[in-house]
Scaffold this active site. Structure first.
Site, PDB file in Angstrom:
ATOM      1  N   LYS A  55       0.844  -1.204   0.000  1.00 54.08           N
ATOM      2  CA  LYS A  55       0.000   0.000   0.000  1.00 54.08           C
ATOM      3  C   LYS A  55       0.876   1.249   0.000  1.00 54.08           C
ATOM      4  CE  LYS A  55      -3.727  -2.382   2.448  1.00 54.08           C
ATOM      5  NZ  LYS A  55      -4.321  -2.686   3.759  1.00 54.08           N
ATOM      6  N   GLN A  99      -3.879  -1.561  10.343  1.00 53.51           N
ATOM      7  CA  GLN A  99      -3.877  -2.860   9.661  1.00 53.51           C
ATOM      8  C   GLN A  99      -4.326  -3.957  10.627  1.00 53.51           C
ATOM      9  OE1 GLN A  99      -3.018  -3.361   6.274  1.00 53.51           O
ATOM     10  NE2 GLN A  99      -3.849  -5.387   6.683  1.00 53.51           N
ATOM     11  N   ASP A 122     -10.480   3.458   5.377  1.00 56.80           N
ATOM     12  CA  ASP A 122     -10.779   2.024   5.298  1.00 56.80           C
ATOM     13  C   ASP A 122     -12.291   1.777   5.383  1.00 56.80           C
ATOM     14  OD1 ASP A 122      -9.130  -0.065   4.853  1.00 56.80           O
ATOM     15  OD2 ASP A 122      -8.462  -0.309   6.926  1.00 56.80           O
TER      16      ASP A 122
END
Ligand code: NAP
Length: 296
Positions: A55, A99, A122
């Site tokens: 990412k 994450q 997200d």
């Protein structure tokens, strides 16, 4: 025998990333703003670190600034929340991504709720999930469901009016995807069935679907016998399966028996190279959007 068209996530994700790079460039030139995202990892989970590295590279290519915060495994939940509060207050940070998975002593829900909704690129904050469920379009949509939708639409397909079976009701994929597909109006407006471990006779549902989305995390469970001729099949699964012939000792497999299904379906997405790259592209797009919104 006809073979299914491949839903090429790599190609489509590259198109999206190029258009994000243009948006980022416009923002920089017009307003002097460089979109920025902070990645937070806790512990040394190799898969998480690999995802964040991917990412991070994609951000650099699109002109998005990124910061990585690798926190030690034994950090307390309070300290993680303090770190997020600092990032929430930092005007250079437009997006915050924590994450998953987190170590067991840290509640993912508490951490996700600590990210302000306007920096929640997200899309996991309850406010953004709630907006999605309410059919509102101004929240952030989780990246994988958004990527699934775009993969089909940008391949020339449509969800509108289709009977869609989503296998999996996980909070990251199946559940938000079902809400997204139900949105009114093209290219969505699908009729959605969600299957899970409580579903009786899964194949009875998948066999009547125009589109099957496999998001169960079970390697190759969706076989040719479970789909109808001409169906579209989208494989979200990323599973590690043992492979002594690979230097790593494993390889990645999707939830779909690709070889079998591609002889029956009209279109199918591969793993790797399908939904995975789309997820990253949508993260970049959400980050650019967070910065555009802040700029007004
Ligand atoms: P999850 O939270 O574990 O959810 C899995 C879902 O599948 C659950 O709802 C479970 O049912 C259902 N399920 C499991 N086995 C089943 C079976 N035999 N029959 C019917 N339903 C079954 O997983 P997730 O986070 O949603 O992820 C799903 C998959 O997508 C994983 O392989 C993950 O690695 C992958 N993924 C890929 C991307 C990407 O970028 N491509 C991103 C995120 C996740 P119950 O609810 O009844 O337990």
């Amino acid at each position: 025998m006809t073979m299914a068209a491949i839903l090429d996530g790599r190609r489509i994700a590259a198109e999206i990333r190029a258009s994000v790079a243009e948006r980022v460039d416009r923002l920089r030139r017009a307003r002097g703003i460089v979109p920025g995202i902070a990645f937070v990892t806790v512990g040394e989970d190799p898969a998480s670190l690999a995802y964040v590295a991917m990412k991070d590279r994609a951000c650099a290519e699109a002109g998005i600034r990124s910061w990585q915060f690798s926190l030690p495994r034994d950090i307390s939940e309070r300290e993680v929340l303090e770190r997020i509060a600092a990032l929430a207050a930092d005007p250079a940070v437009h997006g915050i991504l924590v994450q998953l998975p987190l170590p067991g002593h840290i509640a993912a829900a508490a951490v996700q709720s600590a990210v302000p909704p306007e920096k929640d690129v997200d899309g996991f904050h309850p406010v953004n999930m709630g907006r999605l469920l309410l059919g509102e379009e101004d929240g952030f949509v989780p990246c994988t469901p958004a990527g699934v939708v775009e993969l089909l639409v940008r391949s020339g397909g449509s969800w509108e009016g289709r009977d869609v079976v989503v296998v999996g009701r996980g909070a990251i994929v199946g559940r938000p995807l079902a809400a997204l597909l139900m949105r009114k109006g093209p290219p969505l407006n699908a009729t959605v069935t969600v299957c899970h471990t409580g579903t009786r006779d899964l194949a009875r549902h998948t066999r009547r679907a125009d589109i099957v989305v496999a998001a169960a995390g079970r390697p190759r469970f969706l076989t040719a016998e479970m789909v109808r001729e001409g169906a579209v099949v989208i494989d979200v699964g990323i599973n590690r399966v043992d492979d002594p012939s690979s230097p790593r000792g494993y390889r990645l497999a999707g939830d779909v028996d690709f070889e079998g299904v591609s002889r029956k379906a009209s279109a199918v997405s591969p793993v790797p190279g399908g939904v995975g790259p789309m997820t990253i592209a949508m993260l970049l797009s959400n980050t650019a959007r967070a910065a555009e919104r802040r700029a007004g």
